[in-house]
Design an enzyme around this catalytic site. Structure first.
Site, PDB file in Angstrom:
ATOM      1  N   GLU A 166      45.803  40.454  23.994  1.00  0.00           N
ATOM      2  CA  GLU A 166      46.970  40.483  25.061  1.00  0.00           C
ATOM      3  C   GLU A 166      48.370  40.130  23.952  1.00  0.00           C
ATOM      4  O   GLU A 166      48.859  39.018  24.466  1.00  0.00           O
ATOM      5  CB  GLU A 166      46.748  39.207  25.970  1.00  0.00           C
ATOM      6  CG  GLU A 166      45.717  39.597  26.977  1.00  0.00           C
ATOM      7  CD  GLU A 166      45.241  38.588  28.042  1.00  0.00           C
ATOM      8  OE1 GLU A 166      46.126  37.831  28.160  1.00  0.00           O
ATOM      9  OE2 GLU A 166      44.453  38.866  28.787  1.00  0.00           O
ATOM     10  N   ASN A 207      42.345  43.924  22.491  1.00  0.00           N
ATOM     11  CA  ASN A 207      42.039  43.808  23.861  1.00  0.00           C
ATOM     12  C   ASN A 207      43.077  43.499  24.743  1.00  0.00           C
ATOM     13  O   ASN A 207      43.926  42.499  24.249  1.00  0.00           O
ATOM     14  CB  ASN A 207      40.567  42.805  24.088  1.00  0.00           C
ATOM     15  CG  ASN A 207      40.102  42.726  25.417  1.00  0.00           C
ATOM     16  OD1 ASN A 207      39.591  43.761  25.815  1.00  0.00           O
ATOM     17  ND2 ASN A 207      40.177  41.412  25.984  1.00  0.00           N
ATOM     18  N   HIS A 244      41.746  44.709  35.145  1.00  0.00           N
ATOM     19  CA  HIS A 244      41.637  43.808  36.426  1.00  0.00           C
ATOM     20  C   HIS A 244      42.561  44.759  37.266  1.00  0.00           C
ATOM     21  O   HIS A 244      43.624  44.418  37.356  1.00  0.00           O
ATOM     22  CB  HIS A 244      42.361  42.590  35.928  1.00  0.00           C
ATOM     23  CG  HIS A 244      41.544  41.620  34.972  1.00  0.00           C
ATOM     24  ND1 HIS A 244      40.190  41.192  35.191  1.00  0.00           N
ATOM     25  CD2 HIS A 244      41.689  41.442  33.486  1.00  0.00           C
ATOM     26  CE1 HIS A 244      39.854  40.361  34.402  1.00  0.00           C
ATOM     27  NE2 HIS A 244      40.647  40.704  33.376  1.00  0.00           N
ATOM     28  N   GLU A 273      36.847  43.899  30.985  1.00  0.00           N
ATOM     29  CA  GLU A 273      36.658  42.868  32.163  1.00  0.00           C
ATOM     30  C   GLU A 273      36.902  43.231  33.488  1.00  0.00           C
ATOM     31  O   GLU A 273      37.601  42.683  34.348  1.00  0.00           O
ATOM     32  CB  GLU A 273      37.909  41.864  31.839  1.00  0.00           C
ATOM     33  CG  GLU A 273      38.025  41.345  30.421  1.00  0.00           C
ATOM     34  CD  GLU A 273      38.981  40.274  29.871  1.00  0.00           C
ATOM     35  OE1 GLU A 273      39.873  39.849  30.569  1.00  0.00           O
ATOM     36  OE2 GLU A 273      39.107  40.180  28.761  1.00  0.00           O
ATOM     37  N   ASP A 275      37.264  44.105  37.105  1.00  0.00           N
ATOM     38  CA  ASP A 275      36.993  43.524  38.484  1.00  0.00           C
ATOM     39  C   ASP A 275      37.987  44.223  39.344  1.00  0.00           C
ATOM     40  O   ASP A 275      39.048  44.639  38.840  1.00  0.00           O
ATOM     41  CB  ASP A 275      37.053  42.134  38.511  1.00  0.00           C
ATOM     42  CG  ASP A 275      38.179  41.227  38.029  1.00  0.00           C
ATOM     43  OD1 ASP A 275      39.273  42.333  37.545  1.00  0.00           O
ATOM     44  OD2 ASP A 275      38.097  40.187  37.869  1.00  0.00           O
TER      45      ASP A 275
HETATM   46  O1  9MR Z   1      37.956  34.013  33.533  1.00  0.00           O
HETATM   47  C1  9MR Z   1      38.769  33.388  32.626  1.00  0.00           C
HETATM   48  C2  9MR Z   1      39.212  32.090  33.192  1.00  0.00           C
HETATM   49  O2  9MR Z   1      37.854  31.396  33.542  1.00  0.00           O
HETATM   50  C3  9MR Z   1      39.715  31.030  32.324  1.00  0.00           C
HETATM   51  O3  9MR Z   1      40.191  29.758  33.009  1.00  0.00           O
HETATM   52  C4  9MR Z   1      40.929  31.902  31.630  1.00  0.00           C
HETATM   53  C5  9MR Z   1      41.816  31.100  30.739  1.00  0.00           C
HETATM   54  O4  9MR Z   1      41.342  31.030  29.888  1.00  0.00           O
HETATM   55  O5  9MR Z   1      40.749  32.924  31.265  1.00  0.00           O
HETATM   56  C6  9MR Z   1      40.032  33.724  32.108  1.00  0.00           C
HETATM   57  O6  9MR Z   1      39.354  35.173  31.424  1.00  0.00           O
HETATM   58  C7  9MR Z   1      40.534  35.872  30.834  1.00  0.00           C
HETATM   59  C8  9MR Z   1      40.193  36.522  29.642  1.00  0.00           C
HETATM   60  O7  9MR Z   1      39.732  35.523  28.793  1.00  0.00           O
HETATM   61  C9  9MR Z   1      41.328  37.115  28.997  1.00  0.00           C
HETATM   62  N1  9MR Z   1      41.898  38.481  30.133  1.00  0.00           N
HETATM   63  C10 9MR Z   1      42.294  37.650  31.506  1.00  0.00           C
HETATM   64  C11 9MR Z   1      41.225  36.984  31.937  1.00  0.00           C
HETATM   65  C12 9MR Z   1      41.068  36.545  33.510  1.00  0.00           C
HETATM   66  O8  9MR Z   1      42.519  35.622  33.423  1.00  0.00           O
END
Ligand code: 9MR
Length: 442
Positions: A166, A207, A244, A273, A275
């Site tokens: 990101e 990513n 997402h 990822e 969903d």
């Molecule tokens: O699903 C993840 C959530 O449990 C955490 O609190 C959050 C912060 O670390 O990250 C979420 O996963 C993210 C991923 O690592 C990167 N892309 C976005 C995802 C959703 O926020």
């Protein structure tokens, strides 16, 4: 024509002459094309028939929940630790690493025969306080030290690392403002170079989210960066597209174009990822089918097991409901995977100058196994990674130095002085789908 296959630390020597003699003696040589596979009844098995993986995010804290582990163990072949390999988890104090939670996820995956995507080495979010307080060359060094430390711990065990996550801004397509970015534009390529040196066996991915729509400025910027990296030999093997989807960020009609265009740069693409708000079955099927139409789309990961495990559980965006029951979206995805035509590995995407290509060709066949020839072009010092769809496995090689990882079902091959044409023998155990291969400079 002897083969060397290293299984873990054991050296297994075999000769293909033996196999050939056995086949001649019994007169069992088999000709003809591989048989179509029967419909599979799990996501992982159905994806494997196309040479792909189907994964999920896993949380260490849920590994004690038997409903969770039963579904995850049964359905998925790839695991992404949802939070356990992030910066704040792995390096809570500078130079003091904590791999406890990451190892719990890794060990569960390995014990259950799954591969692991490492997520993530450098991300603006989830930084420990000490890192947020650094800047300039001290920060740059800490970033590299973090990559070195985490990748050394998991060396040889990770299918692909999200090296950078990101790094681009929404809307404008410029770089996201972060402490990492303030160390200079070249922080991303330095990260990839450090990552390649730290673990040459791992695929290295960029990513991001909101790069699904081909025409968006952010997608174009990431594409331009990857193209630039490929043309200058900065080591990058894959692009992870998070996917997402919400009503505000819907599945775009040109998603397939995005996958195809990234792949044409000579990298793998992975949906990392997935969903979808409300989990509409048709949209889930479309996303998966888009991946199946792009040879270098190597797998799909959904971001959690049940709706209640999701980071946005209120959107009920996953394939299993809170009771662990399959939702209509599950069936749509399974059907889409089973509808894919199994068969030989797709011809490799033409690679830009500076990269290499491994091409497979059919060799001898026997009832229980078959040979594949491999020809590498574009490099004389290469590393070829061959991912074998389970339950098939490689039982011998020739004219190459190879290491077989029985946990991940992946072989890593290097030149052994016999040139760029070599081969493998695969015991198919009923799955005749050819392995997928990727090549890169050593
Ligand atoms: O699903 C993840 C959530 O449990 C955490 O609190 C959050 C912060 O670390 O990250 C979420 O996963 C993210 C991923 O690592 C990167 N892309 C976005 C995802 C959703 O926020």
């Amino acid at each position: 024509m002897t083969g060397r296959l290293l299984a873990g630390s054991r050296v297994v020597r075999r000769t293909l002459v033996l196999g050939a003699v056995a086949a001649l003696a019994t007169g069992l040589a088999v000709a003809g094309t591989p048989r179509a596979n029967a419909a599979a009844d799990t996501l992982g098995a159905a994806a494997a028939q196309t040479g792909r993986y189907f994964g999920t995010a896993i949380s260490a804290s849920k590994l004690g929940d038997p409903v969770y582990t039963a579904i995850a163990g049964r359905e998925f072949t790839m695991v992404t630790p949802e939070n356990e390999m992030k910066l704040d988890a792995t390096e809570p104090r500078q130079g003091v690493f904590n791999f406890g939670p990451g190892d719990r996820v890794y060990d569960w995956a390995a014990q259950n025969g799954k591969q692991v995507r490492g997520h993530t080495l450098l991300w603006h979010s989830g930084q420990p306080q000490w890192l947020q307080n650094l800047s300039g060359s001290a920060l740059r060094q800490a970033m590299i030290d973090h990559i070195d430390g985490v990748m050394a711990h998991y060396k040889g065990k990770i299918y692909a690392w999200d090296v950078v996550n990101e790094a681009f801004a929404d809307g404008t397509g410029g770089r996201r403002n972060s402490n990492f970015q303030r160390t200079g534009d070249d922080w991303i390529e330095h990260a990839f170079r450090a990552a390649r040196a730290a673990d040459p066996a791992a695929k290295l991915c960029y990513n991001d989210y909101n790069i699904e729509n081909w025409t968006s400025a952010k997608t174009q910027s990431v594409y331009t960066m990857v193209k630039d990296f490929r043309s200058r030999g900065v080591p990058i093997d894959c692009v992870g597209i998070q996917a997402h989807f919400t009503s505000g960020n819907p599945y775009p009609g040109d998603f397939r174009t995005t996958l195809r265009n990234f792949a044409a740069l000579g990298v793998d693409v992975q949906i990392t990822e997935l969903d979808i708000q409300g989990a509409p079955p048709a949209t889930y099927a479309d996303v998966v089918t888009d991946c199946l139409t792009v040879p270098r789309c190597t797998g799909v990961t959904v971001w959690g097991v049940r709706d209640t495990d999701s980071w946005r559980s209120g959107d009920t965006p996953l394939l299993f409901d809170g009771d662990g029951d399959k939702k209509p979206a599950y069936t749509a995805v399974l059907d889409a995977l089973n509808a894919a035509v199994p068969g030989p590995s797709p011809s490799p995407t033409p690679s830009p100058a500076g990269s290499c290509t491994a091409t497979l060709s059919a060799g001898a066949k026997w009832p229980d196994r078959y040979n594949l020839g491999v020809t590498v072009t574009g490099s004389d010092d290469w590393i070829v990674t061959m991912t074998v769809p389970r339950p098939a496995k490689i039982i011998a090689t020739w004219n190459v130095s190879a290491r077989w990882n029985p946990t991940t079902n992946v072989m890593t091959a290097r030149p052994d002085g016999h040139g760029d044409s070599w081969g493998v023998t695969i015991k198919h155990h009923g799955n005749r789908t050819w392995p997928t291969v990727s090549c890169r400079h050593a």
